[in-house]
Design an enzyme around this catalytic site. Structure first.
Site, PDB file in Angstrom:
ATOM      1  N   LYS A 131      -3.406  10.864  -9.465  1.00  7.06           N
ATOM      2  CA  LYS A 131      -3.968  10.524  -8.158  1.00  7.06           C
ATOM      3  C   LYS A 131      -4.608  11.762  -7.532  1.00  7.06           C
ATOM      4  O   LYS A 131      -4.030  12.852  -7.571  1.00  7.06           O
ATOM      5  CB  LYS A 131      -2.853   9.975  -7.260  1.00  7.06           C
ATOM      6  CG  LYS A 131      -3.359   9.335  -5.969  1.00  7.06           C
ATOM      7  CD  LYS A 131      -2.190   8.745  -5.178  1.00  7.06           C
ATOM      8  CE  LYS A 131      -2.661   8.092  -3.884  1.00  7.06           C
ATOM      9  NZ  LYS A 131      -1.520   7.599  -3.078  1.00  7.06           N
ATOM     10  N   SER A 155      -2.465   3.016  -1.197  1.00  2.00           N
ATOM     11  CA  SER A 155      -3.606   3.843  -1.464  1.00  2.00           C
ATOM     12  C   SER A 155      -3.839   4.179  -2.935  1.00  2.00           C
ATOM     13  O   SER A 155      -4.946   4.546  -3.316  1.00  2.00           O
ATOM     14  CB  SER A 155      -3.461   5.145  -0.674  1.00  2.00           C
ATOM     15  OG  SER A 155      -2.364   5.900  -1.150  1.00  2.00           O
ATOM     16  N   SER A 189       2.336   3.015  -1.098  1.00  2.00           N
ATOM     17  CA  SER A 189       1.122   3.302  -1.875  1.00  2.00           C
ATOM     18  C   SER A 189       1.308   3.419  -3.384  1.00  2.00           C
ATOM     19  O   SER A 189       0.335   3.471  -4.125  1.00  2.00           O
ATOM     20  CB  SER A 189       0.473   4.591  -1.366  1.00  2.00           C
ATOM     21  OG  SER A 189      -0.116   4.375  -0.106  1.00  2.00           O
TER      22      SER A 189
END
Lengths: 99, 506
Positions: B82, B157, B181
């Site tokens: 990420k 996210s 997330s």
């Protein structure tokens, strides 16, 4: 709970050093009013005698031995700088003419 | 193993094949790079792919193996990282224009541990700006598409990490979870995502969203793979003052135990408050079937009330923006990142204002203003102060519940993946995606999402949410592995085997 006006959003934006366009101010004022109305329901909880939690788990100071260890070189620290000069960050003027 | 096969295998299988010499780490890495080239044009899971660095890292694993070095359990396995975690050799943007092109001068602790373990970092995955969102639509670089249906959100996210897994562009990924997330994207893509206990994985090098809530964790297609990755990244780090200095729970052992399919003696609590109105019928149907399954596997299932969970969303959307408004103050156009309007006449403050106005997207601005409001004098006690008290009450609900049961369960998120664009300008509707996941962030305990079937009305994945006490992370793996094993037997394969083939589009 109080509502939030466009002027108040503009004031908050100044405090947060955040330039907003007029249409952004209009849009945000409406949305923030809604959001604050919704999150304001925390006030329905009777919690006068409840201690606040700032961190999920108890935290304590953490110390390390007072010994030298490697850190970023000045080149590395400056590598992402928008502008650098003579091994330092170059920033726009901090004081205006009148100061 | 053919090239297509290589992208379909579990991380555990790939590591074993590399260790035995059946395939090389370079071949495994190249197969995934080829897969990215073929499908990521349509999915947009990655913001940055570094083929040369990945192949060089893979060649190093192969060389170490050839030299007789002992390899770790995930050596040679590719991973999608990420883009909120710093990498010294790749850009790190946190999905924001304000950090576009930024190359951090250091690696996060997680990255260092991945490199030490011989895990191959393929690239950086898309995300909502500064991890604020539930759909990746708040990314400054365009949304990620759900591999099950490219017109739908992949969650957020960490939608890029979840979509990379679900479209076989990586067998492992790293996510971060502030309010859901890791878990919500896992649920809507039919993958596995674990939020470890707060402090279980180092936050050094993780760009902060809300520091008291943020926690990085493993994402994978199988429970065992997630456990193996958990063991690589977890453990005490002197560089993070909130890192827990205790042994990492035996999560891989718990996953193996769970896969034996016996949950006898385990006490499971169904949270009364997390269901009913606002929950999609297909989500509730799959959830209730899975609760029945837990009973069939030997668990004692009871209903447990956590009365303050209903206020979790409200408390979270005061605490999080308050922390965000403070954390994002560091993006000041002085030391790194974007600077606009520096024409030699404007002051530092003007440049700062203009840069932040240009560099932050709509959701970041919304939360900065909301947090500034919640922390301002006159409102502090009514909003931030009261939210912190509700946070205490939510922790107490968990403590009371864990006196009666070993784990709590709920659906991961109230609905399946919704169409891109549907909620992008309706913040309250978007925030409700995190209804079930937020309490664990507020209390800091371990929790995870596991695939539990497809909703009847839309054929899209549903997630089972499992919550365990602080530092009892192994319990979520035991339950997840038991459920996975039972469903793989019932379905004749993993849930992702039922996903439609992603159209190849460069």
């Amino acid at each position: 709970m109080s509502s939030i006006s466009r002027d108040e959003v503009a004031h908050l934006a100044r405090l947060a050093r955040l330039e907003l366009e007029p249409d952004e101010l209009d849009h945000l004022a409406g949305q923030l009013d809604q959001i604050i109305g919704a999150v304001g329901q925390v006030s329905q909880v009777a919690a006068d005698d409840i201690p606040p939690t700032s961190h999920a788990l108890p935290i304590t100071n953490v110390f390390r031995d007072d010994v030298r260890r490697p850190c970023l070189s000045s080149e590395a620290a400056l590598s992402g700088a928008p502008e650098a000069e003579e091994g330092r960050f170059r920033v726009p003027q901090i004081l205006g003419e009148e100061q | 193993m053919t090239a297509r096969d290589l992208s379909r295998h579990t991380a555990g299988e790939l590591a074993a094949a590399v260790a035995s010499g059946e395939v090389s780490a370079v071949e495994v890495t190249q197969a995934h790079l080829d897969r990215i080239g073929a499908v990521d044009g349509g999915v947009h899971a990655y913001l940055h792919v570094d083929a040369d660095a990945a192949l060089a890292a893979a060649a190093d694993v192969d060389a170490r193996r050839a030299a007789g070095a002992e390899l770790g359990p995930l050596a040679g396995v590719p991973l999608a990282l990420k883009d909120v975690i710093t990498t010294s050799d790749m850009p790190t943007t946190a999905g924001s224009r304000i950090l576009e092109g930024w190359r951090p001068p250091y690696d996060a602790t997680i990255v260092q541990r991945l490199r030490d373990a011989g895990v191959i970092i393929l690239g950086k995955t898309n995300m909502d700006e500064f991890a604020m969102g539930s759909s990746t639509e708040n990314s400054a670089f365009g949304p990620t598409h759900n591999p099950w249906d490219l017109s739908r959100i992949p969650g957020g996210s960490g939608g890029g990490s979840a979509a990379a897994l679900a479209s076989f562009q990586a067998p492992l990924a790293i996510g971060t979870d502030t309010g859901g997330s890791i878990r919500q994207p896992a649920a809507v893509t039919g993958t596995v995502g674990v939020k470890p206990t707060y402090g279980g994985v180092s936050r050094y090098g993780l760009i902060a969203c809300a520091s008291s809530l943020d926690q990085a964790g493993p994402c994978a297609r199988t429970v065992q793979d997630a456990a193996l990755l958990h063991e690589v990244i977890a453990g005490h780090d002197a560089l993070d003052s909130t890192s827990i200095d205790r042994p990492v729970p035996d999560v891989a052992g718990a996953a193996r135990q769970g896969a034996e399919g016996d949950l006898s003696g385990l006490r499971v609590g169904v949270v009364s408050e997390l269901g009913g109105e606002g929950y999609q019928a297909g989500v509730e149907a799959r959830f209730h079937e899975t609760v029945e399954l837990l009973g069939k596997l030997g668990a004692d299932v009871v209903e447990v009330s956590c009365p303050h969970f209903s206020y979790g969303l409200a408390a979270y959307y005061l605490i999080l923006p308050s922390e965000v408004s403070s954390n994002l103050a560091r993006f000041d156009a002085m030391r790194y990142g974007l600077r606009v309007g520096d024409d030699g006449t404007r002051s530092a403050e003007d440049v700062m204002n203009a840069t932040r106005g240009t560099g932050f997207g709509a959701e970041a601005k919304r939360r900065i203003i909301l947090g500034t409001y919640a922390l301002s004098s006159g409102y502090y006690d009514a909003y931030y102060g009261q939210a912190q008290k509700v946070r205490t009450l939510i922790s107490r609900d968990f403590a009371a519940a864990f006196e009666q049961v070993d784990v709590l369960v709920s659906p991961t998120t109230p609905t399946t993946a919704f169409p891109l664009g549907e909620r992008v300008d309706d913040p309250l509707a978007m925030y409700k995606n995190d209804l079930c996941t937020i309490p664990s962030n507020l209390a800091g305990n371990a929790s995870a999402s596991f695939p539990c079937g497809l909703a009847d009305e839309d054929g899209l994945p549903v997630g089972l949410h499992v919550m365990a006490p602080v530092m009892a992370d192994e319990r979520v793996y035991r339950v997840g592995a038991a459920v996975e094993q039972a469903y793989v037997t019932q379905w004749g394969g993993y849930l992702l085997d039922q996903a439609p083939e992603v159209e190849e589009r460069q």
